[in-house]
Motif scaffolding. Sequence first.
Motif, PDB file in Angstrom:
ATOM      1  N   PRO A  34       0.759  -1.173   0.113  1.00 59.57           N
ATOM      2  CA  PRO A  34      -0.117   0.120  -0.008  1.00 59.57           C
ATOM      3  C   PRO A  34       0.805   1.476   0.161  1.00 59.57           C
ATOM      4  O   PRO A  34       2.019   1.254   0.352  1.00 59.57           O
ATOM      5  CB  PRO A  34      -0.704  -0.189   1.273  1.00 59.57           C
ATOM      6  CG  PRO A  34      -0.855  -1.577   1.601  1.00 59.57           C
ATOM      7  CD  PRO A  34       0.518  -1.912   1.169  1.00 59.57           C
ATOM      8  N   ALA A  35       0.369   2.382  -0.371  1.00 63.97           N
ATOM      9  CA  ALA A  35       0.946   3.691  -0.336  1.00 63.97           C
ATOM     10  C   ALA A  35       1.242   4.009   0.972  1.00 63.97           C
ATOM     11  O   ALA A  35       0.457   3.551   1.836  1.00 63.97           O
ATOM     12  CB  ALA A  35       0.542   4.884  -1.216  1.00 63.97           C
ATOM     13  N   PRO A  36       2.634   4.811   1.185  1.00 61.26           N
ATOM     14  CA  PRO A  36       2.812   5.243   2.485  1.00 61.26           C
ATOM     15  C   PRO A  36       1.730   6.231   2.914  1.00 61.26           C
ATOM     16  O   PRO A  36       1.065   6.945   1.923  1.00 61.26           O
ATOM     17  CB  PRO A  36       4.136   5.763   2.377  1.00 61.26           C
ATOM     18  CG  PRO A  36       4.214   6.187   1.222  1.00 61.26           C
ATOM     19  CD  PRO A  36       3.613   5.046   0.193  1.00 61.26           C
ATOM     20  N   PRO A  37       1.545   6.470   4.467  1.00 65.00           N
ATOM     21  CA  PRO A  37       0.537   7.290   4.867  1.00 65.00           C
ATOM     22  C   PRO A  37       1.067   8.698   4.458  1.00 65.00           C
ATOM     23  O   PRO A  37       2.052   8.905   4.252  1.00 65.00           O
ATOM     24  CB  PRO A  37       0.622   7.085   6.325  1.00 65.00           C
ATOM     25  CG  PRO A  37       1.008   5.823   6.597  1.00 65.00           C
ATOM     26  CD  PRO A  37       1.990   5.459   5.433  1.00 65.00           C
ATOM     27  N   PRO A  38      -0.178   9.722   4.303  1.00 60.53           N
ATOM     28  CA  PRO A  38       0.261  11.150   4.134  1.00 60.53           C
ATOM     29  C   PRO A  38       1.170  11.682   5.459  1.00 60.53           C
ATOM     30  O   PRO A  38       1.019  11.177   6.343  1.00 60.53           O
ATOM     31  CB  PRO A  38      -0.969  11.832   4.092  1.00 60.53           C
ATOM     32  CG  PRO A  38      -1.743  10.981   4.760  1.00 60.53           C
ATOM     33  CD  PRO A  38      -1.463   9.397   4.400  1.00 60.53           C
ATOM     34  N   PRO A  39       1.782  12.743   4.725  1.00 57.23           N
ATOM     35  CA  PRO A  39       2.706  13.315   5.866  1.00 57.23           C
ATOM     36  C   PRO A  39       2.053  13.877   7.180  1.00 57.23           C
ATOM     37  O   PRO A  39       2.643  13.771   8.130  1.00 57.23           O
ATOM     38  CB  PRO A  39       3.164  14.662   4.868  1.00 57.23           C
ATOM     39  CG  PRO A  39       3.203  14.414   3.637  1.00 57.23           C
ATOM     40  CD  PRO A  39       1.972  13.584   3.715  1.00 57.23           C
ATOM     41  N   GLY A  40       0.716  14.225   7.120  1.00 56.77           N
ATOM     42  CA  GLY A  40       0.048  14.704   8.250  1.00 56.77           C
ATOM     43  C   GLY A  40      -0.544  13.663   9.296  1.00 56.77           C
ATOM     44  O   GLY A  40      -0.940  13.941  10.149  1.00 56.77           O
ATOM     45  N   GLN A  41      -0.242  12.320   8.729  1.00 61.37           N
ATOM     46  CA  GLN A  41      -0.932  11.289   9.537  1.00 61.37           C
ATOM     47  C   GLN A  41      -0.312  11.077  11.024  1.00 61.37           C
ATOM     48  O   GLN A  41      -0.968  11.109  11.827  1.00 61.37           O
ATOM     49  CB  GLN A  41      -0.594   9.848   8.806  1.00 61.37           C
ATOM     50  CG  GLN A  41      -1.329   8.677   9.495  1.00 61.37           C
ATOM     51  CD  GLN A  41      -2.950   8.840   9.179  1.00 61.37           C
ATOM     52  OE1 GLN A  41      -3.398   9.378   8.301  1.00 61.37           O
ATOM     53  NE2 GLN A  41      -3.624   8.002  10.122  1.00 61.37           N
ATOM     54  N   ALA A  42       0.823  11.110  11.227  1.00 59.56           N
ATOM     55  CA  ALA A  42       1.548  11.023  12.558  1.00 59.56           C
ATOM     56  C   ALA A  42       0.934  12.344  13.549  1.00 59.56           C
ATOM     57  O   ALA A  42       0.421  11.943  14.563  1.00 59.56           O
ATOM     58  CB  ALA A  42       2.941  11.448  12.530  1.00 59.56           C
ATOM     59  N   GLY A  43       0.830  13.506  12.724  1.00 59.52           N
ATOM     60  CA  GLY A  43       0.274  14.683  13.630  1.00 59.52           C
ATOM     61  C   GLY A  43      -1.472  14.184  13.876  1.00 59.52           C
ATOM     62  O   GLY A  43      -1.796  14.277  15.271  1.00 59.52           O
ATOM     63  N   ARG A  44      -2.026  13.756  12.984  1.00 60.06           N
ATOM     64  CA  ARG A  44      -3.448  13.541  13.434  1.00 60.06           C
ATOM     65  C   ARG A  44      -3.455  12.356  14.490  1.00 60.06           C
ATOM     66  O   ARG A  44      -4.204  12.427  15.204  1.00 60.06           O
ATOM     67  CB  ARG A  44      -4.268  13.121  12.087  1.00 60.06           C
ATOM     68  CG  ARG A  44      -4.568  14.307  11.059  1.00 60.06           C
ATOM     69  CD  ARG A  44      -5.338  13.866   9.957  1.00 60.06           C
ATOM     70  NE  ARG A  44      -4.580  12.898   9.072  1.00 60.06           N
ATOM     71  CZ  ARG A  44      -4.212  13.240   8.037  1.00 60.06           C
ATOM     72  NH1 ARG A  44      -3.814  14.729   7.942  1.00 60.06           N
ATOM     73  NH2 ARG A  44      -3.451  12.567   7.296  1.00 60.06           N
ATOM     74  N   GLU A  45      -2.611  11.370  14.457  1.00 57.21           N
ATOM     75  CA  GLU A  45      -2.698  10.388  15.280  1.00 57.21           C
ATOM     76  C   GLU A  45      -2.310  10.850  16.738  1.00 57.21           C
ATOM     77  O   GLU A  45      -2.940  10.653  17.910  1.00 57.21           O
ATOM     78  CB  GLU A  45      -1.906   9.131  15.054  1.00 57.21           C
ATOM     79  CG  GLU A  45      -2.392   8.435  13.785  1.00 57.21           C
ATOM     80  CD  GLU A  45      -1.366   7.306  13.429  1.00 57.21           C
ATOM     81  OE1 GLU A  45      -0.445   7.136  13.926  1.00 57.21           O
ATOM     82  OE2 GLU A  45      -1.670   6.733  12.370  1.00 57.21           O
ATOM     83  N   ALA A  46      -1.414  11.796  16.773  1.00 53.71           N
ATOM     84  CA  ALA A  46      -0.868  12.398  17.829  1.00 53.71           C
ATOM     85  C   ALA A  46      -2.052  13.263  18.613  1.00 53.71           C
ATOM     86  O   ALA A  46      -2.278  13.225  19.811  1.00 53.71           O
ATOM     87  CB  ALA A  46       0.335  13.174  17.666  1.00 53.71           C
ATOM     88  N   VAL A  47      -2.743  13.943  18.083  1.00 49.26           N
ATOM     89  CA  VAL A  47      -3.695  14.834  18.479  1.00 49.26           C
ATOM     90  C   VAL A  47      -5.065  13.865  19.045  1.00 49.26           C
ATOM     91  O   VAL A  47      -5.176  14.188  19.880  1.00 49.26           O
ATOM     92  CB  VAL A  47      -4.231  15.885  17.400  1.00 49.26           C
ATOM     93  CG1 VAL A  47      -5.531  16.350  17.960  1.00 49.26           C
ATOM     94  CG2 VAL A  47      -3.147  16.851  17.100  1.00 49.26           C
ATOM     95  N   GLY A  48      -5.176  13.092  18.144  1.00 46.20           N
ATOM     96  CA  GLY A  48      -6.192  12.060  18.515  1.00 46.20           C
ATOM     97  C   GLY A  48      -5.990  11.296  19.916  1.00 46.20           C
ATOM     98  O   GLY A  48      -6.600  11.187  20.963  1.00 46.20           O
ATOM     99  N   ALA A  49      -4.624  10.911  20.054  1.00 51.76           N
ATOM    100  CA  ALA A  49      -4.241  10.017  21.295  1.00 51.76           C
ATOM    101  C   ALA A  49      -4.173  10.951  22.363  1.00 51.76           C
ATOM    102  O   ALA A  49      -4.748  10.782  23.435  1.00 51.76           O
ATOM    103  CB  ALA A  49      -2.918   9.613  21.201  1.00 51.76           C
ATOM    104  N   ALA A  50      -3.737  12.346  22.333  1.00 49.77           N
ATOM    105  CA  ALA A  50      -3.740  13.364  23.348  1.00 49.77           C
ATOM    106  C   ALA A  50      -5.174  13.627  23.884  1.00 49.77           C
ATOM    107  O   ALA A  50      -5.655  13.651  25.067  1.00 49.77           O
ATOM    108  CB  ALA A  50      -3.027  14.615  22.951  1.00 49.77           C
ATOM    109  N   VAL A  51      -6.189  13.935  22.733  1.00 53.82           N
ATOM    110  CA  VAL A  51      -7.415  14.394  23.269  1.00 53.82           C
ATOM    111  C   VAL A  51      -8.237  13.201  23.870  1.00 53.82           C
ATOM    112  O   VAL A  51      -8.790  13.436  24.867  1.00 53.82           O
ATOM    113  CB  VAL A  51      -8.372  14.810  21.726  1.00 53.82           C
ATOM    114  CG1 VAL A  51      -9.710  14.929  21.974  1.00 53.82           C
ATOM    115  CG2 VAL A  51      -7.578  16.279  21.346  1.00 53.82           C
ATOM    116  N   LEU A  52      -8.062  11.936  23.264  1.00 54.98           N
ATOM    117  CA  LEU A  52      -8.755  10.821  23.788  1.00 54.98           C
ATOM    118  C   LEU A  52      -8.306  10.718  25.279  1.00 54.98           C
ATOM    119  O   LEU A  52      -9.146  10.114  26.285  1.00 54.98           O
ATOM    120  CB  LEU A  52      -8.635   9.735  23.004  1.00 54.98           C
ATOM    121  CG  LEU A  52      -9.292   9.618  21.591  1.00 54.98           C
ATOM    122  CD1 LEU A  52      -9.043   8.476  20.794  1.00 54.98           C
ATOM    123  CD2 LEU A  52     -11.047   9.787  21.835  1.00 54.98           C
TER     124      LEU A  52
END
Length: 197
Positions: free
Chosen positions: A133-151
């Motif tokens: 599969p194609a690698p994730p987009p560059p902002g994927q790590a940021g979205r996951e970090a924000v999601g982990a912090a908020v959750l």
Amino acid sequence: MDTFTVLPRIGWVACLTGRNTLVRRSDRVEALIGAMAAILVLCAAPVSAALGTAVHETRSEFYADQLRHRHIAEAIAVSDSETTVRTNAIEFDVDARWRFDDTYHVERVRSQAFVKVHDRFQIWVDDEGAAVPAPPPPGQAGREAVGAAVLSWLGVVFVMAGVCGAVRHRLNRVRHANWDREFEALVDGRGQERRQS
């Protein structure tokens, strides 16, 4: 001249610091638990932010490693695409042939659009030339970090809300039981006065 107080003596502040004789011990306990819960929720914010930072660093490194070991190759379709309609997407699967490091590969891959026989399109391959599969987009790590912090922070908020609700429920049961006893004592006292008169 009008004056005002910075901390009005109402609510849980009054329950904790006031000297009103109508404030019960259970009111003070409830206010103390609420204040402690609010402090814990505030203290959880930087901890959640640190967790988000750690997740961002870990996922960024993981995605960078994926990007180092994934490469674009040009494939040639050996058949027309087969279209599959999903609930939220349309997928195109096609048998394709490509060359990577002087080795030919023939495999069923997923294309981004419908292709016909002999059409050329790009795919992602690993270091061995196998389709990936194609690698994730560059902002994927940021979205996951924000999601982990908020959750994680919301988890603390919900736990504290549950604790406050449970304490309030228990204290209300104690208050109601005390009121029932006091009403019974009041009624019994009036009944005795009537009999004596």
